[in-house]
Design a protein around this motif. Structure first.
Motif, PDB file in Angstrom:
ATOM      1  N   ARG A  25       0.820  -1.129   0.300  1.00 37.20           N
ATOM      2  CA  ARG A  25       0.097   0.191   0.216  1.00 37.20           C
ATOM      3  C   ARG A  25       0.703   0.893  -0.005  1.00 37.20           C
ATOM      4  O   ARG A  25       0.430   2.275  -0.718  1.00 37.20           O
ATOM      5  N   SER A  26       1.833   0.742   0.682  1.00 33.18           N
ATOM      6  CA  SER A  26       2.471   2.239   0.759  1.00 33.18           C
ATOM      7  C   SER A  26       5.110   1.925   0.317  1.00 33.18           C
ATOM      8  O   SER A  26       4.807   0.293   0.944  1.00 33.18           O
ATOM      9  N   ALA A  27       5.895   2.232   0.559  1.00 34.50           N
ATOM     10  CA  ALA A  27       7.335   1.727   0.244  1.00 34.50           C
ATOM     11  C   ALA A  27       7.886   3.229   0.308  1.00 34.50           C
ATOM     12  O   ALA A  27       7.567   4.475  -0.075  1.00 34.50           O
ATOM     13  N   GLU A  28       8.468   3.038   1.322  1.00 37.94           N
ATOM     14  CA  GLU A  28       9.984   4.019   1.302  1.00 37.94           C
ATOM     15  C   GLU A  28      10.796   3.483   0.317  1.00 37.94           C
ATOM     16  O   GLU A  28      11.400   3.061   0.499  1.00 37.94           O
ATOM     17  N   VAL A  29      11.159   4.882  -0.173  1.00 37.13           N
ATOM     18  CA  VAL A  29      12.067   4.951  -1.743  1.00 37.13           C
ATOM     19  C   VAL A  29      13.404   5.967  -1.210  1.00 37.13           C
ATOM     20  O   VAL A  29      12.816   6.700  -0.584  1.00 37.13           O
ATOM     21  N   ARG A  32      18.464   3.555  -3.430  1.00 39.28           N
ATOM     22  CA  ARG A  32      18.420   2.528  -4.022  1.00 39.28           C
ATOM     23  C   ARG A  32      17.409   2.121  -4.443  1.00 39.28           C
ATOM     24  O   ARG A  32      17.310   1.756  -5.610  1.00 39.28           O
ATOM     25  N   GLY A  33      16.367   2.441  -4.386  1.00 39.79           N
ATOM     26  CA  GLY A  33      14.831   2.394  -5.235  1.00 39.79           C
ATOM     27  C   GLY A  33      13.970   2.008  -4.281  1.00 39.79           C
ATOM     28  O   GLY A  33      14.239   2.176  -2.527  1.00 39.79           O
ATOM     29  N   LEU A  34      12.848   0.956  -4.410  1.00 43.91           N
ATOM     30  CA  LEU A  34      12.242   0.714  -3.007  1.00 43.91           C
ATOM     31  C   LEU A  34      12.742   0.349  -1.819  1.00 43.91           C
ATOM     32  O   LEU A  34      13.535  -1.008  -1.944  1.00 43.91           O
ATOM     33  N   VAL A  35      12.698   0.035  -0.317  1.00 44.32           N
ATOM     34  CA  VAL A  35      13.643   0.003   0.460  1.00 44.32           C
ATOM     35  C   VAL A  35      13.696  -1.412  -0.242  1.00 44.32           C
ATOM     36  O   VAL A  35      12.701  -2.175   0.827  1.00 44.32           O
ATOM     37  N   GLY A  36      14.370  -2.705  -0.138  1.00 46.65           N
ATOM     38  CA  GLY A  36      14.402  -3.668   0.371  1.00 46.65           C
ATOM     39  C   GLY A  36      14.057  -4.464  -1.217  1.00 46.65           C
ATOM     40  O   GLY A  36      14.270  -5.606  -1.151  1.00 46.65           O
ATOM     41  N   ASP A  37      14.167  -4.234  -2.271  1.00 52.60           N
ATOM     42  CA  ASP A  37      13.673  -4.042  -3.382  1.00 52.60           C
ATOM     43  C   ASP A  37      15.169  -4.969  -4.249  1.00 52.60           C
ATOM     44  O   ASP A  37      16.122  -4.803  -3.894  1.00 52.60           O
ATOM     45  N   VAL A 222      16.047  10.887  -6.701  1.00 53.95           N
ATOM     46  CA  VAL A 222      16.622  12.575  -6.881  1.00 53.95           C
ATOM     47  C   VAL A 222      16.925  12.513  -5.120  1.00 53.95           C
ATOM     48  O   VAL A 222      17.533  13.075  -4.683  1.00 53.95           O
ATOM     49  N   ASN A 223      15.356  12.884  -4.936  1.00 58.56           N
ATOM     50  CA  ASN A 223      14.917  12.915  -3.554  1.00 58.56           C
ATOM     51  C   ASN A 223      14.359  11.315  -2.736  1.00 58.56           C
ATOM     52  O   ASN A 223      13.459  11.755  -3.287  1.00 58.56           O
ATOM     53  N   PRO A 224      14.802  10.921  -1.836  1.00 55.22           N
ATOM     54  CA  PRO A 224      14.511   9.841  -1.191  1.00 55.22           C
ATOM     55  C   PRO A 224      13.127  10.629  -0.619  1.00 55.22           C
ATOM     56  O   PRO A 224      12.287  11.606  -0.345  1.00 55.22           O
ATOM     57  N   GLY A 225      11.378   9.215  -0.562  1.00 58.40           N
ATOM     58  CA  GLY A 225      10.158   9.536  -0.359  1.00 58.40           C
ATOM     59  C   GLY A 225       9.619   9.189  -0.049  1.00 58.40           C
ATOM     60  O   GLY A 225      10.608   7.169   0.258  1.00 58.40           O
ATOM     61  N   THR A 226       8.388   9.188   0.252  1.00 56.69           N
ATOM     62  CA  THR A 226       7.326   7.506   0.458  1.00 56.69           C
ATOM     63  C   THR A 226       6.430   7.877  -0.831  1.00 56.69           C
ATOM     64  O   THR A 226       5.931   8.593  -0.941  1.00 56.69           O
ATOM     65  N   ALA A 227       6.014   6.431  -1.347  1.00 59.03           N
ATOM     66  CA  ALA A 227       5.317   6.341  -2.412  1.00 59.03           C
ATOM     67  C   ALA A 227       3.904   5.946  -1.765  1.00 59.03           C
ATOM     68  O   ALA A 227       3.952   5.483  -0.795  1.00 59.03           O
ATOM     69  N   ARG A 228       2.965   6.036  -2.590  1.00 62.40           N
ATOM     70  CA  ARG A 228       1.497   5.548  -1.475  1.00 62.40           C
ATOM     71  C   ARG A 228       0.895   4.932  -3.048  1.00 62.40           C
ATOM     72  O   ARG A 228      -0.028   5.864  -3.919  1.00 62.40           O
ATOM     73  N   VAL A 229      -0.213   4.169  -2.911  1.00 62.11           N
ATOM     74  CA  VAL A 229      -0.918   4.099  -3.603  1.00 62.11           C
ATOM     75  C   VAL A 229      -2.203   4.980  -2.944  1.00 62.11           C
ATOM     76  O   VAL A 229      -2.818   5.443  -2.271  1.00 62.11           O
TER      77      VAL A 229
END
Length: 236
Positions: A25-29, A32-37, A222-229
């Motif tokens: 539903r959400s992911a920290e980015v 490196r990309g989605l954390v743990g990907d 470019v800048n880390p953050g959170t992505a959400r559905v």
């Protein structure tokens, strides 16, 4: 000038490279990309990573797409899921039996990246729907193309609209900013059977004929953050 190009419909993370992933539903980015990907991979005795193809870095290991992977606590050591949906107790032991190889192990990323290309893949519903229309007798969903983000685009959006984003930045969620770099060159992995999707050579053949074997848009962070559905993606 900014444009809302779509809304995040699905987020995918693949804890173990070349296995089925987990919907979030959400992911920290981070950078490196989605954390743990793809932080883990199946590695053989020569240091090559299990994949759907043979290259300098990758070893074809058929059957990995019938397995799944997830982080049961959201992070840490991933679980390997067997074809029946059950977590296995010892991933390395299971993989050696399942693949019929005694030189493989589940390995965390070290100095060599597990990514084929760039850390983020974005695919639009406009492109996905076009592929479905081209080969209506073949079950198609985004799992064949393993994006991190499936982006719901507005009605009337043309297929392969992702091409227009090359070199531009986009923002979404909690301060997340990415820069689009190029599309992915696709391989036989798109044809392979996985879970309820059957094998079909028509998938790659269709992409090759219509779009020079390329599909999606790859990005760097470019800048880390959170992505959400449900988050809008704004193109700068």
């Amino acid at each position: 000038m900014t444009d809302i190009v779509g809304v995040i419909e699905r987020l995918w993370r693949y804890p173990i490279k070349s296995t089925g992933g987990e919907r979030l539903r959400s992911a920290e980015v981070d950078e490196r990309g989605l954390v743990g990907d793809r932080l883990y991979a199946v590695r053989d005795g020569q240091g090559k990573f299990g994949s759907g193809k043979n290259t300098r870095r990758f070893r074809r290991m058929d059957g990995l797409l019938h397995l799944g992977s997830r982080y049961p606590q959201g992070c840490g050591q991933p679980e390997l899921i067997d074809p029946h949906g059950r977590p296995v107790a010892d991933p390395t032991a299971y993989l050696r039996t399942y693949l019929g190889r005694d030189d493989v192990e589940l390995a965390r990323e070290g100095d060599i990246s597990h990514f084929d290309q760039l850390p983020l893949s974005v695919l639009t519903t406009a492109t996905l729907d076009w592929i479905r229309a081209e080969i209506p007798d073949v079950p198609i969903d985004e799992r064949r193309f393993r994006p991190n983000v499936l982006l719901r685009t507005p009605p009337g959006t043309p297929p392969f609209v992702e091409d227009e984003w090359t070199g531009r930045k986009a923002r979404t969620g909690d301060g997340l900013c990415v820069e689009f770099v190029r599309s992915s060159e696709r391989c036989v992995m798109t044809n392979q059977a996985q879970q309820d999707l059957p094998h079909s050579p028509l998938v790659l053949r269709t992409i090759a004929r219509a779009h020079e074997n390329r599909l999606d848009m790859l990005a760097r962070v470019v800048n880390p953050g959170t992505a959400r559905v449900g988050d809008s993606v704004v193109l700068e």
